[in-house]
Design an enzyme around this catalytic site. Structure first.
Site, short mmCIF file in Angstrom:
data_model
loop_
_atom_site.label_atom_id
_atom_site.label_comp_id
_atom_site.label_asym_id
_atom_site.label_seq_id
_atom_site.Cartn_x
_atom_site.Cartn_y
_atom_site.Cartn_z
N TRP A 152 0.89 -1.07 -0.17
CA TRP A 152 -0.08 -0.02 -0.11
C TRP A 152 0.96 1.27 0.04
O TRP A 152 2.02 1.35 0.87
CB TRP A 152 -0.84 0.01 1.22
CG TRP A 152 -1.75 1.12 1.45
CD1 TRP A 152 -2.69 1.69 0.44
CD2 TRP A 152 -2.00 2.03 2.66
NE1 TRP A 152 -3.21 2.74 1.13
CE2 TRP A 152 -3.03 2.79 2.37
CE3 TRP A 152 -1.61 1.64 3.89
CZ2 TRP A 152 -3.41 3.78 3.29
CZ3 TRP A 152 -2.01 2.69 4.87
CH2 TRP A 152 -2.82 3.40 4.74
N ASP A 233 -0.54 -5.58 8.98
CA ASP A 233 -1.61 -4.75 9.08
C ASP A 233 -2.75 -5.23 8.19
O ASP A 233 -2.94 -5.47 7.18
CB ASP A 233 -0.98 -3.71 8.02
CG ASP A 233 -1.91 -2.57 7.71
OD1 ASP A 233 -3.07 -2.39 8.45
OD2 ASP A 233 -1.63 -1.57 6.69
N LYS A 269 -13.20 -0.42 6.61
CA LYS A 269 -13.76 -1.17 5.37
C LYS A 269 -14.61 -2.05 5.94
O LYS A 269 -15.99 -2.30 5.42
CB LYS A 269 -12.72 -2.08 4.56
CG LYS A 269 -11.56 -0.90 3.70
CD LYS A 269 -11.14 0.31 4.37
CE LYS A 269 -10.08 0.67 3.36
NZ LYS A 269 -8.70 1.06 4.53
#
Length: 422
Positions: A152, A233, A269
């Site tokens: 990311w 993560d 999310k």
């Protein structure tokens, strides 16, 4: 009197500066645009009725609209009118952390019973990563962080601003569009003993490529041998398989092997709370005494950064996770979101194959989670934007949440057009 003083003072400053007034901030140049947010900016500026945004990794329904989960609506109703304008109470904060770590280690984990974790609430996953990066720098100065190639984009910014040097280890294989497992293992083996690694436990961002269970076991074993520290993560728990426990399996394998770990969690999310910035950071410790010490240090770092997080989102998440009925509803809603994305993966692949594309599109359904690493080149991505009003990051990462039954055929035809000549 003051007028005279200011006049004399300004003359002094003018004289000492060679009659040139000091111009504050003239040396500050615009920051480089974020590769993800710039996609959304370009999309919003486009007036085309057929435009598609495949940039941001936030869930959308089949009409392309943001979703408020029913469990969130019920939690909102429960806290309506509550006196929660003060800072987060220790009880609310502890409840959020306790319920969050159950998602990581399991409902009946001995780690939780024994208090062998240091956990703090954080400003979503980004904030949790930033807290850990600062913690790493303070207590292991000179250490590096190994990140997957690719990862990311904001991971680079987070550890850079914490002044932690970054290294890359092999992960994605551009030819197979899958995992480069042998090169990954070589890099883990060749890294100095006791290195920090940033891992994605499920639904890897941006590639959608996850190791198999057996591969995770091999990776974990090697980490134990090398005494590496894995920091996970976990931004998309539930989106890889639709099963929260299955998506945490990689972390639990590391724990079973005796590895100490760190974990960032985000509810942006999987609860649709992107704007609420609710997350958690926990570090697995040797014992409860060590956990108390580490938690105090994490709290001190957070205190200097942002004092305390917003309370509203914390009340929502802790309320959902601590209520059996609301949690059960959330689990079902996560499955619905994951299944919709998987269904659109299948439809997109079939649509491309029905166009007699000469390319292999199996990776669309082999990959999992929110993102598809399409294999499109920057030039092809640019052609999609200019010719078809389809927006994604230049590395070809597509957010599958932006694909709907209404636009998947248009998307497939556009991809076919920009790829049929190579």
């Amino acid at each position: 009197m003051w007028k005279c003083f200011l006049t004399r003072t300004s003359r002094c400053f003018s004289t000492s500066a060679g009659n040139k007034a000091l111009k504050w901030w003239d040396h500050v140049a615009p920051a480089p645009k974020d590769p993800i947010t710039s996609v959304t900016e370009a999309f919003l500026a486009d007036a085309s009725p057929t435009k598609i945004n495949l940039g941001v990794g936030a869930y959308r329904d089949d009409e392309g609209k943001p979703v408020v989960l029913q469990c969130v609506r019920e939690a909102e109703a429960k806290i309506a009118g509550c006196d929660f304008l003060e800072s987060v109470s220790s009880a609310v904060s502890s409840k959020l952390v306790e319920e969050s770590v159950k998602l990581v280690y399991g409902m009946n984990s001995d780690i939780i019973k024994e208090g062998r974790f240091a956990g703090v609430q954080a400003l979503s996953g980004t904030g949790a990563c930033r807290l850990f990066a600062e913690f790493q720098r303070r207590f292991y100065p000179g250490s590096q962080i190994y990140m997957t190639g690719p990862t990311w984009s904001n991971h680079h910014n987070i550890w850079r601003d914490a002044l932690v040097p970054e290294r890359t280890f092999h992960y994605y294989h551009p030819d197979s569009k899958g995992l480069n497992f042998s090169a990954l293992m070589d890099d883990v083996k060749n890294a100095p003993d006791g290195s920090f690694f940033l891992l994605h436990p499920c639904a890897h961002n941006p590639t959608g490529v996850d190791p198999t269970e057996e591969q995770w076991r091999e990776i974990s074993y090697l980490f134990k041998v090398k005494n590496h520290f894995p920091f996970f993560d976990m931004a998309y728990q539930g989106f890889a398989s639709g099963d929260l426990d299955r998506d945490a399996q990689s972390i639990r394998i590391f724990v079973e092997d005796g590895n100490l770990i760190g974990c960032a969690q985000s509810f942006a999310k999987n609860m649709g709370l992107y704007g609420h910035r609710v997350g958690c950071l926990n570090v697995l410790c040797n014992d409860a005494k060590q956990a108390v010490a580490i938690k105090s240090q994490l709290q001190q770092i957070a205190r200097a950064m942002y004092s305390s997080p917003p309370v509203h989102g914390i009340l929502l998440v802790s309320g959902i996770l601590s209520d059996p009925n609301m949690k059960a509803l959330w689990v079902e809603e996560v499955k619905v979101m994951a299944n919709r994305i998987q269904s659109l993966r299948t439809t997109l692949r079939k649509s491309l194959e029905q166009l007699s594309s000469s390319l292999n599109w199996e990776h669309i359904t082999n990959q999992v989670g929110m993102f598809c690493f399409s294999g499109l080149t920057p030039e092809q991505v640019d052609r999609l934007q200019r010719g078809f009003h389809i927006y994604m990051t230049l590395d070809g990462r597509m957010s599958m949440a932006g694909v709907t039954t209404g636009n998947v055929s248009y998307l497939a035809n556009a991809i076919h057009e920009v790829t049929k000549f190579g």
